[in-house]
Write an enzyme that holds these catalytic residues in place. Structure first.
Site, short mmCIF file in Angstrom:
data_model
loop_
_atom_site.label_atom_id
_atom_site.label_comp_id
_atom_site.label_asym_id
_atom_site.label_seq_id
_atom_site.Cartn_x
_atom_site.Cartn_y
_atom_site.Cartn_z
N LYS A 1 -25.83 3.94 -5.37
CA LYS A 1 -25.09 4.31 -4.07
C LYS A 1 -24.02 5.30 -4.31
O LYS A 1 -23.18 5.00 -5.18
CB LYS A 1 -24.57 3.04 -3.14
CG LYS A 1 -24.06 3.37 -1.90
CD LYS A 1 -23.80 2.09 -0.81
CE LYS A 1 -23.51 2.68 0.24
NZ LYS A 1 -22.94 1.06 1.12
N SER B 1 -24.93 0.80 5.67
CA SER B 1 -24.98 2.13 5.18
C SER B 1 -25.58 2.50 3.99
O SER B 1 -25.96 3.55 3.65
CB SER B 1 -23.24 2.25 4.71
OG SER B 1 -22.84 1.30 3.83
N SER C 1 -23.92 -4.01 4.53
CA SER C 1 -24.69 -2.63 4.08
C SER C 1 -25.70 -2.62 2.83
O SER C 1 -26.28 -1.94 2.46
CB SER C 1 -23.68 -1.66 3.75
OG SER C 1 -23.15 -1.10 4.66
N1 GLN Z 1 -22.57 -1.41 9.21
C1 GLN Z 1 -21.30 -2.05 9.02
C2 GLN Z 1 -20.36 -1.02 9.41
O1 GLN Z 1 -20.69 -0.01 10.01
C3 GLN Z 1 -21.00 -2.57 7.76
C4 GLN Z 1 -20.89 -1.36 6.71
C5 GLN Z 1 -20.90 -1.76 5.35
O2 GLN Z 1 -21.22 -2.92 4.84
N2 GLN Z 1 -20.55 -0.68 4.58
O3 GLN Z 1 -19.30 -1.05 9.21
#
Ligand code: GLN
Length: 501
Positions: free
Chosen positions: A80, A155, A179
């Site tokens: 990532k 994400s 994410s």
């Molecule tokens: N979707 C969640 C957010 O927007 C989690 C993001 C993540 O785990 N980096 O904060």
């Protein structure tokens, strides 16, 4: 499709060890696959062709010389683009870091290099990991390999899509609120958020430091355990890093057994707001576990209803502070406005041009929540809720050895469907956020296809802090029961992947 790319990491590692397949061929097969399908998926922001092939060639030479190598030596991996890598760009999915190169490797990257795993490249993500669909990337969205009109989750949509599309057997993700797990659920892959502190965060670009955790993305539970053992363990560069040994995760995944195990169904995470197909598959999996000798109990976590609200105060607060360092001076982009550019004006212009809307939204929210007059009312209250969530988990774990829930309330939605509705986007993480708030480990694995749309559904297992091995043990059992039911892995049931049969 080349047979090599269909192999699990464990199976590929075996073939590399016996020298039936060379590391160069394995790496090249994945690079070819990326070249063939990534134009339609956009999982990769950077492909690391030369270096990956060089590492693979070194592995082949060392094996030919009879050296003893790490069992995963030569197994390629995607990373990532929130994790810093020397010699490759790192963008965090943001224009503000365009062209920036890290002067050092993250600890997890150093460990991949020590194991001699060729790094295929850096994967797409929502800008600074803020989002649930990868649509907030400054470099265009990633598409779901199951249906190119749908989101791959976020994400870490790039890592999950790369693994689902057979562009990489393994990937690294980061999970602050889901994410790793939610993209796993909607792409039919496995994703693990380790116990907080179990994997070093040194070199993971910080979103919300008290919630962030790096973890494995794979197609099987065993593969996730193999990767987790490579990246886990104490790191003096991360003051929150646990000193315990990583534990026998691979062993746990290999010798699964659930007889007598108490599996707690979290009442608050499986009713209203969940898609029917998600709930149907969930109920069936509970029956499978019961059939294998597990005891299914219901547990209640009444404070989980406040988790999402508290997360969206704590996470932006920490993010607003972590992102203050992107000032046009230290990193990447610098925009110098016309006229007499003072430092404040350069900073303002750089941040205005470099950050996208979602990042700006959260910086504003976080700065407000931390401001002198509102700190107690917002940030302070959210921290209290966090304690209540931890207490709910503590109570639940006196009644059950592991907890279980759907990973995400729905299957993959269409690109654009929730882009203009931040609250609808935030709701994707209702089931994953509590684990980050409490620092406990969570694992998501494929749980079949929803009746309504034939798209992948995920199921989540949670264990007490430091009991990551328990997740691999139960996860591997459930995975094999499910594969018996489907007659093979879920990804093999897809009519086409990445737009091709
Ligand atoms: N979707 C969640 C957010 O927007 C989690 C993001 C993540 O785990 N980096 O904060």
């Amino acid at each position: 499709m080349s047979e090599i790319i269909r192999l699990s990491a464990a199976a590929l590692a075996q073939k590399l060890q016996s020298r039936e397949v060379s590391a160069v061929d394995a790496t090249q097969a994945h690079l070819d696959r990326i070249a063939a399908v990534d134009g339609s998926i956009n999982a990769f922001l950077h492909v690391n062709t030369e270096e990956a092939l060089l590492v693979a060639a070194e592995v082949d030479k060392a094996r030919a010389d009879g050296d003893t190598l790490h069992p995963l030596a030569g197994v390629p991996i995607a990373v990532k683009d929130l994790i810093v890598t020397k010699g490759q760009p790192t963008t965090a999915g943001s224009k503000i870091l365009e062209g920036w190169h890290s002067p050092y490797d993250a600890t997890v990257i150093r460990r991949l290099r020590e194991a001699r795993m060729p790094i295929l490249g850096k994967t797409n993500l929502d800008e600074f990991a803020m989002g649930s669909s990868t649509e907030h990337s400054a470099y265009g969205p990633t598409r779901n390999p199951w249906d190119l009109d749908r989101i791959p989750g976020g994400s870490g949509g790039g890592s999950a899509a790369a693994v689902a599309a057979f562009e990489a057997p393994l990937a690294l993700g980061t999970d602050t609120g889901g994410s790793i797990r939610q993209p796993g659920a909607v792409t039919g892959t496995v994703g693990v958020k380790p116990t907080y502190g179990g994997v070093s965060r040194y070199g993971a670009i910080a979103m919300a430091s008290s919630l962030d955790q790096i973890g494995p993305v794979s197609r099987t539970v065993l593969d996730a355990a193999l990767l987790h053992e490579v990246i886990g363990g104490h790191d003096p560069h991360d003051s929150t890093s646990l000193t315990d040994p990583v534990g026998a995760l691979v062993e746990a995944a290999r010798r699964g057994e659930v007889k007598g195990l108490r599996v707690g169904v979290i009442k608050e995470l499986s009713g209203e707001g969940y898609q029917t197909g998600v709930l149907n598959r969930f109920a069936e999996s509970l029956e499978l576990l019961r059939g294998a000798g597990a005891e299914i109990v219901e547990v209640s976590c009444p404070n989980f209803k406040y988790a999402l609200g508290a997360y969206y105060l704590i996470m932006p607060s920490e993010a607003s502070s972590n992102l203050a360092k992107y000032d046009g001076v230290r990193f990447g982009l610098r925009v110098v406005p016309e006229g007499a550019p003072t430092i404040e004006r350069v900073m303002g212009a750089t941040r205005a041009a470099g950050f996208g809307d979602e990042v700006k939204r959260r910086i504003i929210l976080g700065t407000y929540a931390l401001s002198a007059g509102y700190y107690d009312a917002y940030y302070g209250s959210a921290q209290k809720v966090r304690t209540l969530i931890q207490r709910d988990f503590n109570a639940a774990f006196t009644q059950a050895d592991v907890l279980i829930s759907p990973t995400a309330p729905t299957t993959a939605f269409r690109l654009g469907e929730k882009l203009d509705d931040p609250l609808a986007m935030y709701l994707n993480d209702v089931a994953t956020i509590p684990a980050n708030m409490a620092g406990i480990p969570g694992l998501s694995l494929p749980n079949g296809l929803a009746d309504e749309d034939n798209l992948p559904v995920g199921i989540q297992l949670l264990a007490p802090a430091r009991q990551d091995a328990r997740l691999y043990r139960v996860g591997a059992v459930l995975e094999s029961l499910l594969e018996d039911k489907w007659g093979g892995p879920l990804l093999a049931q897809a009519p086409e992947i990445a737009g091709v049969k």
